[in-house]
Design an enzyme around this catalytic site. Structure first.
Site, PDB file in Angstrom:
ATOM      1  N   HIS A   1       0.823  -1.213   0.000  1.00  0.00           N
ATOM      2  CA  HIS A   1       0.000   0.000   0.000  1.00  0.00           C
ATOM      3  C   HIS A   1       0.855   1.261   0.000  1.00  0.00           C
ATOM      4  O   HIS A   1       2.060   1.219   0.239  1.00  0.00           O
ATOM      5  CB  HIS A   1      -0.928   0.005   1.218  1.00  0.00           C
ATOM      6  CG  HIS A   1      -0.223   0.062   2.533  1.00  0.00           C
ATOM      7  ND1 HIS A   1       0.224   1.241   3.097  1.00  0.00           N
ATOM      8  CD2 HIS A   1       0.112  -0.919   3.412  1.00  0.00           C
ATOM      9  CE1 HIS A   1       0.794   0.991   4.264  1.00  0.00           C
ATOM     10  NE2 HIS A   1       0.743  -0.320   4.479  1.00  0.00           N
TER      11      HIS A   1
ATOM     12  N   CYS B   1       3.118  -4.815   6.876  1.00  0.00           N
ATOM     13  CA  CYS B   1       2.781  -4.608   5.479  1.00  0.00           C
ATOM     14  C   CYS B   1       3.935  -3.966   4.716  1.00  0.00           C
ATOM     15  O   CYS B   1       4.908  -3.506   5.291  1.00  0.00           O
ATOM     16  CB  CYS B   1       1.531  -3.763   5.365  1.00  0.00           C
ATOM     17  SG  CYS B   1       0.033  -4.645   5.833  1.00  0.00           S
TER      18      CYS B   1
END
Length: 241
Positions: free
Chosen positions: A195, A211
């Site tokens: 992301h 992440c």
């Protein structure tokens, strides 16, 4: 950082995903579809200051990135492919903080990334099962327990509408940034994402909750290049010359 957008019962825990992904790497690599080779940027075609300049995207203002404050290794560039993976594969090298999009002809497009801090690292194979522009962010319960200030973003499932409510609205300060690629393993959400992030200074470092974070301009570029079912390999075993 990890996020949820489906009922919690449908997710794997971080520990479960690490174990399952490593154990099932060989079988998974044979069952995912491999996209066609993607065109690569020529590193001299677009000036770096333009690649990382300000832009308006989907109505949101994305500020310029001060590239003079970032190690040039972590800026988007075409390089020889060190992965040996099939064209169209995303390979994340956690030892170097690089994300590669494998192209044809022995070339790859390389981006700098931020990764999980100690205790949140993970590795294995997955697949991009969903993509979203300017997504909402729903912090998982375990993150809220660690950071009580996130309580105001706790998700609540509405049984009538079948939708999740709460979370942080999209925007430049949203932790998921301008784009999110949702990683699944064996049809289940791993809770891990590739992301965007407004915190460009974290690229090349291990600071997130697991992440893979990218500069917003880079994740917008990557998003447009990869389709659903793109295979993803996370490894620390690449040797970059």
């Amino acid at each position: 950082m990890p996020a949820i957008d489906n009922p919690p019962s449908s997710h794997l825990s971080r520990r479960t995903f690490v174990t399952a992904a490593l154990a099932g790497a060989a079988s998974l690599s044979g069952c995912v579809s491999v996209p066609r080779p993607v065109p690569m940027l020529v590193s001299t075609a677009t000036p770096v200051d333009i690649m990382y300049g300000p832009l308006i995207d989907e109505g949101y203002e994305v500020p310029l990135v001060p590239i003079n404050k970032i190690d040039p290794r972590f800026l988007r560039q075409e390089v020889p492919d060190p992965t040996g993976e099939a064209p169209g594969t995303i390979v994340i090298d956690t030892s170097q903080h690089f994300l590669y999009l494998v192209g044809g002809g022995g070339r790859a497009l390389r981006y700098g990334v931020g990764l999980g801090r100690a205790g949140f690292e993970w590795s294995g194979r997955a697949v991009v099962a969903r993509k979203a522009k300017w997504p909402k962010w729903f912090p998982p319960e375990e993150m809220i327990e660690r950071q009580p200030e996130l309580e105001k973003y706790r998700p609540e499932y509405d049984k009538v509408s079948g939708e999740w409510r709460g979370g942080m609205e999209p925007g430049i300060m949203n932790p998921l940034g301008a784009r999110a690629l949702y990683l699944y393993e064996n049809g289940k959400d791993t809770l891990y994402r590739i992301h965007g992030s407004p915190e460009w200074w974290t690229i090349g470092r291990s600071v997130s909750s697991g992440c893979v974070r990218m500069i917003n301009q880079d994740v917008i570029d990557l998003y447009d290049r990869v389709p659903i079912d793109t295979p993803v390999l996370v490894t620390s075993g690449l040797r970059v010359v």
